[in-house]
Design a protein around this motif. Structure first.
Motif, mmCIF file in Angstrom:
data_model
loop_
_atom_site.group_PDB
_atom_site.id
_atom_site.type_symbol
_atom_site.label_atom_id
_atom_site.label_comp_id
_atom_site.label_asym_id
_atom_site.label_seq_id
_atom_site.Cartn_x
_atom_site.Cartn_y
_atom_site.Cartn_z
ATOM 1 N N PRO A 68 0.815 -0.632 0.369
ATOM 2 C CA PRO A 68 0.160 -0.614 0.311
ATOM 3 C C PRO A 68 0.597 1.717 -0.072
ATOM 4 N N PHE A 109 -8.049 4.276 -0.905
ATOM 5 C CA PHE A 109 -7.223 2.031 -0.391
ATOM 6 C C PHE A 109 -8.050 1.860 0.481
ATOM 7 N N ILE A 140 -8.029 -1.132 2.560
ATOM 8 C CA ILE A 140 -6.522 -2.790 2.915
ATOM 9 C C ILE A 140 -7.316 -3.157 3.485
ATOM 10 N N ALA A 145 -1.819 6.953 2.038
ATOM 11 C CA ALA A 145 -0.911 5.369 2.312
ATOM 12 C C ALA A 145 0.413 5.209 3.446
ATOM 13 N N VAL A 189 -5.340 -4.301 -1.909
ATOM 14 C CA VAL A 189 -5.529 -3.461 -1.632
ATOM 15 C C VAL A 189 -6.730 -2.857 -2.612
#
Length: 420
Positions: A149, A163, A165, A184, A195
Motif C-alpha cells: 500500500p 484505498f 486495505i 498510505a 488493496v
C-alpha cells in the motif's frame, strides 16, 4: 517424484473433509508459518516454509511420498497452482479451493467486484499495477513485500484514490482500513494484504445498459471505433453566459481523425501502459488512448485546453490525469512513460522525451525539413525511425467534391532494446 500433491486453499475457515484427509496422509507439508502451525499438520511430516514456490516445487518433485501445499485464498487464482503445474516440475496436482483473498476483501468492504480489475503487484510489476489503478475506477491489488500500500500510494502521487486495505485476511489479526492514497505511505502495513483502489468518475451507463455480462472492464462501453469523428470533439457551448469548461478552439492540425488513428496504431497503448500526450489540445488522442485501457497523462500549456481535455474525459467516462505546464520542463517530475505522443513542442520536446527512453514515440511535422530534424534526433537517441507522408481528402458524398484536405508527416520511433 511425489506420489500425490494436494494444494489446499486456506481462508481461515475450518478445513473441509477433503482437506483433512489429504493433510492426514501427507509426508511433506509446504506453506507459510501460519499454515504450518495448524494443529491438523501431521507432526511427523516434513515441513517446508513456502517462500519461493519454484524452490518448493523442486523439493516436492524430489520427494517420495504424498505432499500438501497450503496457499492463502484460492490457489488457482494468481496462486501456486500455475507454478506447480509448470512442465519443468512434472507435477500433477489436486486442488481444494477456498474463497479467494480478492473475494474476501470485497466482502469485507461490502462491495461487488465483478466490475473490478485484478492485478498482482510485486517489485517487477508494481509500475504496471499502478498504471491500471490510474486508468480504472475499481482495482484489486494483490500486493507483495516491497510493492504494498505504501508504494502504491507513493507512485499515485497527483492522482486521488481511496484505498481499502485488508490485512491478514482470515486470521485473528485481520484488519480493514480505509485511507486516501496520499496517506498510505504514512503507515506500516502487515503482509499479506489486499488493496482495493477506488476513485475517478464512474463509467458511462449502468447495469441496465452496460450489460453486467463480463467481469472487469466492459470492452463494449462507449461508441464503437478506435477513434471518433472530429465533430465529437468540436466546441460545445458551456452553461450560462460565459464560456464553459468544454469550450475550446477546435481540433489542431495534428488532431485530425485519420492522423489520430495512425498515431494510435503506431503506439498501440494497452492496459498497464502509461501514455504521455504532450500538447493534448482538444483531448481527443488522450481520451482515445484511455479508452484502450491505458493510463494517460495529458499535458498542455493552455489552461483552456486542459479544461477541454478534462471535460471530454468525463463525457466519455475515462480516467486520465491532466497537467498544465510548458514542455519539456513540466515533464521532469512525471512518472516514466511507456509510449508518448508529442502533439506540440517540436524537436526540443521530442528530444527531451527520448531522454526518458519510452518504448515508442510518435509525432508529426508539417514540412519535410522539420520531419528530417526530428528523425535525426530520434536516430541519435537510438530509436528506429519510420516516417510516412499522410494525405487525407474529405469528400462531400452528395456531389463527390473535395471539402477539406490535410497533409502531415507522421514520424514514429521504436527503441529496439525495449520493443515491442
Amino acid at each position: 517424484m511425489a506420489d500425490r500433491v494436494t494444494v489446499i486453499g486456506w481462508d481461515g475457515s475450518p478445513l473441509t473433509e477433503a482437506a483433512r484427509a489429504a493433510l492426514g496422509a501427507a509426508t511433506l507439508v509446504a506453506g507459510a508459518p501460519h499454515h504450518l502451525a495448524l494443529p491438523e499438520v501431521p507432526p511427523t511430516a516434513e515441513r517446508v516454509r513456502l517462500g519461493s514456490v519454484a524452490l518448493a516445487a523442486r523439493r516436492i518433485a524430489a520427494h517420495r511420498g504424498t505432499a500438501v501445499v497450503f496457499a492463502d485464498g484460492d490457489p488457482g487464482f494468481f496462486g501456486v497452482v500455475r507454478t506447480l503445474r509448470a512442465p519443468e516440475f512434472g507435477l500433477e496436482v489436486e486442488v481444494v479451493p477456498a474463497v479467494s483473498s480478492v473475494a474476501a476483501a470485497f466482502a469485507r468492504a461490502g462491495m461487488p467486484w465483478d466490475d473490478a480489475q485484478v492485478v498482482v503487484a510485486h517489485p517487477r510489476t508494481l509500475r504496471r499495477a499502478v498504471n491500471v489503478c490510474r486508468a480504472h475506477t475499481k482495482v484489486a491489488v494483490l500486493t507483495a513485500p516491497g510493492a504494498g500500500p505504501a508504494e502504491l500510494g507513493l507512485l499515485l502521487e497527483g492522482v486521488h484514490r481511496t484505498f481499502v486495505i485488508c490485512e491478514e485476511l482470515g486470521t485473528e489479526r485481520e484488519q480493514v482500513t480505509v485511507v486516501t492514497s496520499d496517506k498510505a505511505p504514512d503507515h506500516t502495513w502487515r503482509d499479506p494484504n489486499v488493496v482495493i483502489v477506488i476513485g475517478g468518475p464512474a463509467a458511462r451507463g449502468g447495469a441496465a445498459d452496460s450489460g453486467d455480462w463480463i467481469a472487469g472492464r466492459d470492452p463494449g462501453t462507449g461508441p464503437r471505433g478506435w477513434v471518433q469523428p472530429d465533430e465529437t470533439y468540436a466546441e460545445r457551448p458551456g452553461p450560462g453566459p460565459g464560456p464553459g469548461p468544454s469550450l475550446g478552439r477546435g481540433l489542431g492540425e495534428g488532431e485530425t481523425e485519420l492522423l489520430r488513428a495512425a498515431q494510435l496504431a503506431r503506439l498501440g497503448p494497452r492496459v498497464g501502459d502509461l501514455v504521455w500526450d504532450i500538447g493534448s489540445g482538444s483531448g481527443a488522442f488522450a481520451v482515445e488512448a484511455a479508452r484502450a485501457g491505458a493510463a494517460v497523462i495529458a499535458v498542455d500549456r493552455d489552461p483552456r485546453a486542459c479544461a477541454r481535455t478534462d471535460a471530454v474525459a468525463r463525457r466519455f467516462g475515462v480516467q486520465l490525469q491532466v497537467v498544465q505546464g510548458i514542455a519539456p520542463h513540466v515533464l521532469e517530475n512525471l512518472p516514466e512513460p511507456d509510449v508518448v505522443r508529442v502533439g506540440g513542442g517540436g524537436a526540443a520536446v521530442v528530444s527531451a522525451v527520448a531522454d526518458r527512453r519510452p518504448q515508442r514515440i510518435v509525432t508529426h511535422a508539417a514540412t519535410r525539413d522539420a520531419a528530417e530534424l526530428v528523425g535525426r534526433d530520434l536516430t541519435e537517441h537510438g530509436y528506429r525511425v519510420e516516417c510516412a507522408l499522410l494525405q487525407s481528402v474529405e469528400l462531400d458524398t452528395r456531389a463527390w467534391t473535395e471539402t477539406e484536405r490535410s497533409v502531415a508527416f507522421l514520424l514514429s520511433g521504436v527503441l529496439p532494446d525495449r520493443a515491442p
